[in-house]
Design a protein around this motif. Structure first.
Motif, PDB file in Angstrom:
ATOM      1  N   ALA A 444      -2.311  17.008  15.403  1.00 55.77           N
ATOM      2  CA  ALA A 444      -2.648  15.585  15.427  1.00 55.77           C
ATOM      3  C   ALA A 444      -4.150  15.408  15.298  1.00 55.77           C
ATOM      4  O   ALA A 444      -4.930  16.331  15.545  1.00 55.77           O
ATOM      5  N   ILE A 445      -4.543  14.198  14.901  1.00 55.46           N
ATOM      6  CA  ILE A 445      -5.962  13.857  14.817  1.00 55.46           C
ATOM      7  C   ILE A 445      -6.185  12.525  15.531  1.00 55.46           C
ATOM      8  O   ILE A 445      -5.270  11.693  15.633  1.00 55.46           O
ATOM      9  N   ASP A 446      -7.390  12.340  16.041  1.00 51.65           N
ATOM     10  CA  ASP A 446      -7.792  11.059  16.605  1.00 51.65           C
ATOM     11  C   ASP A 446      -8.685  10.352  15.598  1.00 51.65           C
ATOM     12  O   ASP A 446      -9.643  10.951  15.081  1.00 51.65           O
ATOM     13  N   VAL A 447      -8.379   9.087  15.312  1.00 45.80           N
ATOM     14  CA  VAL A 447      -9.211   8.289  14.420  1.00 45.80           C
ATOM     15  C   VAL A 447      -9.706   7.060  15.163  1.00 45.80           C
ATOM     16  O   VAL A 447      -9.002   6.506  16.009  1.00 45.80           O
ATOM     17  N   ARG A 448     -10.929   6.650  14.846  1.00 43.04           N
ATOM     18  CA  ARG A 448     -11.548   5.522  15.551  1.00 43.04           C
ATOM     19  C   ARG A 448     -11.923   4.440  14.559  1.00 43.04           C
ATOM     20  O   ARG A 448     -12.527   4.716  13.510  1.00 43.04           O
ATOM     21  N   SER A 449     -11.560   3.226  14.872  1.00 33.67           N
ATOM     22  CA  SER A 449     -11.904   2.073  14.044  1.00 33.67           C
ATOM     23  C   SER A 449     -13.314   1.617  14.388  1.00 33.67           C
ATOM     24  O   SER A 449     -13.620   1.361  15.567  1.00 33.67           O
ATOM     25  N   SER A 450     -14.166   1.506  13.365  1.00 37.04           N
ATOM     26  CA  SER A 450     -15.533   1.041  13.610  1.00 37.04           C
ATOM     27  C   SER A 450     -15.574  -0.461  13.857  1.00 37.04           C
ATOM     28  O   SER A 450     -16.572  -0.992  14.335  1.00 37.04           O
ATOM     29  N   GLU A 451     -14.487  -1.176  13.547  1.00 32.52           N
ATOM     30  CA  GLU A 451     -14.425  -2.624  13.783  1.00 32.52           C
ATOM     31  C   GLU A 451     -14.082  -2.935  15.222  1.00 32.52           C
ATOM     32  O   GLU A 451     -14.726  -3.772  15.866  1.00 32.52           O
ATOM     33  N   THR A 452     -13.050  -2.248  15.724  1.00 35.30           N
ATOM     34  CA  THR A 452     -12.569  -2.565  17.073  1.00 35.30           C
ATOM     35  C   THR A 452     -13.018  -1.559  18.124  1.00 35.30           C
ATOM     36  O   THR A 452     -12.973  -1.846  19.326  1.00 35.30           O
ATOM     37  N   GLY A 453     -13.423  -0.356  17.678  1.00 35.02           N
ATOM     38  CA  GLY A 453     -13.785   0.700  18.614  1.00 35.02           C
ATOM     39  C   GLY A 453     -12.586   1.425  19.192  1.00 35.02           C
ATOM     40  O   GLY A 453     -12.752   2.364  19.984  1.00 35.02           O
ATOM     41  N   GLU A 454     -11.382   1.028  18.807  1.00 34.80           N
ATOM     42  CA  GLU A 454     -10.172   1.657  19.335  1.00 34.80           C
ATOM     43  C   GLU A 454      -9.943   3.020  18.690  1.00 34.80           C
ATOM     44  O   GLU A 454     -10.203   3.207  17.504  1.00 34.80           O
ATOM     45  N   THR A 455      -9.433   3.952  19.496  1.00 39.23           N
ATOM     46  CA  THR A 455      -9.094   5.283  19.018  1.00 39.23           C
ATOM     47  C   THR A 455      -7.580   5.441  19.020  1.00 39.23           C
ATOM     48  O   THR A 455      -6.916   5.122  19.994  1.00 39.23           O
ATOM     49  N   THR A 456      -7.051   5.945  17.909  1.00 41.28           N
ATOM     50  CA  THR A 456      -5.608   6.116  17.744  1.00 41.28           C
ATOM     51  C   THR A 456      -5.307   7.569  17.411  1.00 41.28           C
ATOM     52  O   THR A 456      -6.027   8.198  16.633  1.00 41.28           O
TER      53      THR A 456
END
Length: 557
Positions: A444-456
């Protein structure tokens, strides 16, 4: 000059009238061949040949080596398949002894076939036999496949992956046996090696080696690793598109040329799954295929290609090139075409999983291993787009992770349109990779949205990183000037840099050391394209000629 009587000695033309034989003799080329010389190369343009004297071998390139698949005797023709189908030559034809052949262009052959239909029918029959006969193309395809090597190693072993990539890029066919395969022992023909000994390489009809170094692999397979001479007109550093182009033009123009490559030919472009906008390939071409063709061409013209050899240093004053292992080459000129290396990501979990699901670049042979998986690609350039299109033919889904607003500004329009039309490809915009997770392999990988700061967290069966590349020029002598990013300065930029010693302006691709040139991605230039690299490689040879001419005219300067 060929006579009508000689044309009549070719069986298919024997029944032609004297008038038609006369016409054909006026358009047929009369060609003398020395032993080993080719009348037509595999992949060459169509034409019809007739053998008047000598013997011709049909040669097919198999696993990087020439294989004789047939022969022609006086009175026979060859080229019937391409002239009938309008295709290129499926095999090459070379003289086994001193030979004399006639060459007839397609439009001249068809003109004869129009007035003598029996000739056209007979050539068509021979073409059909060459394709479907037991000794024709169909027979060649039906022969049991015999790889040159067998590799044993787990899928997620980094050393095994490096070995497989090396064999692929050097055009060596091999069978890969994964120890956990049910029929693994059958293919190995004996007890499987212990896992701790993997990867293991067995050369067919040869030796078996455990955890081999790539140099040892090259030697076992007969790849060139040792120079044949001590002095060369041109030493080319790197066998990417620029280096291979320099080798082709240098060797073809009579310069003693050697290419030194630390791994395998092709460079960064050799890992491209598909290049759609390269001139002359309307259906696109893979980087591997382009490199393979260039490599064959360079070798055919007489260039030496060394693999698994590293240049440890260059003496700028004497132009001596020092190789690992102690070999020293004397060079009249040097061309730096050492390219760039993929930019690395430094974050949690990455280094441990490289080769175990995380890859820099996207090799075509990895695509089948992604069957039914969700894979991710980091990057927004053409390389990323080409990889996404290719992997989408195998993977369940392909996700491009893009830091910016999209791929439209950094990717060619044709790729943007193709990606938009492919249902199993999606682009995640303003998204960055944060971490990678997995035990024996990537999970698995963790990705982070630069808009919301959320990590998925996303499940991932493969992560391919194509985020650009950096120059690796720290090994060059200080006399060769670099820009702030490590790329080699040439031409006007070299002239304005400190250290240019000449009483003339440097040539466009010449560095701050006279007689040492740079081309391709390693050169400081805003254009980073395969076509540009090929053009610069050929242009570098033109400057080499000018430099050598001036050096001979004034040996002191």
């Amino acid at each position: 000059m060929v006579t009508p009587e000689e044309i009549a000695r070719i069986t298919v033309f024997a029944a032609l009238s004297e008038r038609d034989l006369g016409r054909l003799s006026q358009v047929a080329a009369d060609i003398m061949l020395v032993p080993g010389e080719y009348a037509a190369y595999e992949g060459g343009e169509r034409a019809l040949f007739g053998l008047l004297e000598g013997r011709i071998e049909a040669v097919k390139r198999v696993d990087g080596a020439d294989k004789v698949v047939g022969e022609r005797k006086p009175g026979d023709i060859f080229g019937e398949v391409p002239v009938t189908l309008g295709s290129v030559f499926p095999a090459g034809f070379r003289a086994a002894e001193a030979s004399r052949v006639i060459r007839i262009e397609p439009h001249d052959f068809h003109a004869v076939a129009d007035i003598a239909p029996d000739v056209g029918r007979e050539v068509g029959r021979l073409a059909s036999h060459r394709i479907a006969g037991s000794r024709g193309l169909q027979g060649i395809v039906a022969e049991p496949w015999a790889p040159r090597a067998i590799v044993v190693g787990p899928r997620w072993d980094a050393a095994c992956a490096a070995l497989r990539h090396f064999l692929d890029r050097n055009q060596v066919s091999f069978r890969w046996i994964q120890p956990d395969m049910p029929d693994a022992a059958e293919h190995w023909d004996g007890p499987l090696p212990a896992v701790e000994d993997c990867p293991v390489l067995r050369v067919v009809d040869g030796k078996t080696v455990v955890k081999p170094q790539l140099r040892r692999v090259a030697e076992l397979l007969g790849l060139s690793t040792e120079p044949l001479a001590a002095e060369y007109d041109v030493v080319v550093v790197g066998a990417g598109p620029a280096g291979l182009a320099a080798a082709v033009y240098g060797a073809s123009e009579g310069l003693r040329t050697i290419v030194v490559e630390r791994e395998a030919p092709g460079g960064q472009a050799g890992t491209s799954s598909r290049i759609e906008n390269y001139l002359g390939f309307p259906s696109g071409v893979s980087g591997e295929e382009l490199a393979s063709r260039a490599l064959q061409q360079a070798r055919r013209l007489g260039a030496e290609i060394l693999v698994t050899r590293t240049i440890t240093r260059i003496d700028a004053g004497t132009r001596q090139v020092h190789l690992d292992g102690g070999d020293v080459l004397r060079a009249r000129t040097i061309i730096l075409a050492c390219g760039v290396v993929w930019r690395q990501l430094r974050m949690d979990g990455f280094e441990r999983l490289v080769g175990k699901g995380i890859s820099y670049g996207a090799v075509r042979t990895e695509a089948p291993a992604t069957h039914g998986l969700d894979v991710h690609i980091i990057g927004a350039g053409n390389s990323a787009g080409q990889a996404a299109m290719f992997f989408s033919n195998h993977a369940r889904s392909v996700t491009i992770l893009c830091r910016g607003d999209g791929v439209e500004k950094s990717m060619s329009r044709y790729l943007v349109d193709q990606i938009a039309a492919r249902p199993n490809i999606q682009v995640l915009r303003r998204t960055e990779i944060a971490a990678a997770h997995g035990g024996a392999s990537l999970e698995a990988i963790d990705v982070r949205s630069s808009e919301t700061g959320e990590t998925t967290r996303l499940e991932s069966g493969g992560l391919f990183i194509l985020i650009g590349a950096d120059a690796e020029t720290g090994w060059l002598p200080p006399e060769i000037a670099l820009n702030d990013h490590g790329y080699v300065l040439t031409g006007p930029e070299a002239a304005s840099a400190e250290g240019w010693p000449g009483d003339r302006d440097p040539f466009l691709l010449e560095t701050t050391v006279p007689g040492i040139f740079a081309c391709g991605d390693v050169r400081a230039s805003p254009v980073k394209r395969v076509a540009a690299a090929v053009g610069e490689g050929s242009m570098a040879i033109a400057f080499v000629h000018q430099y050598l001419k001036q050096a001979e005219a004034s040996p002191v300067g």
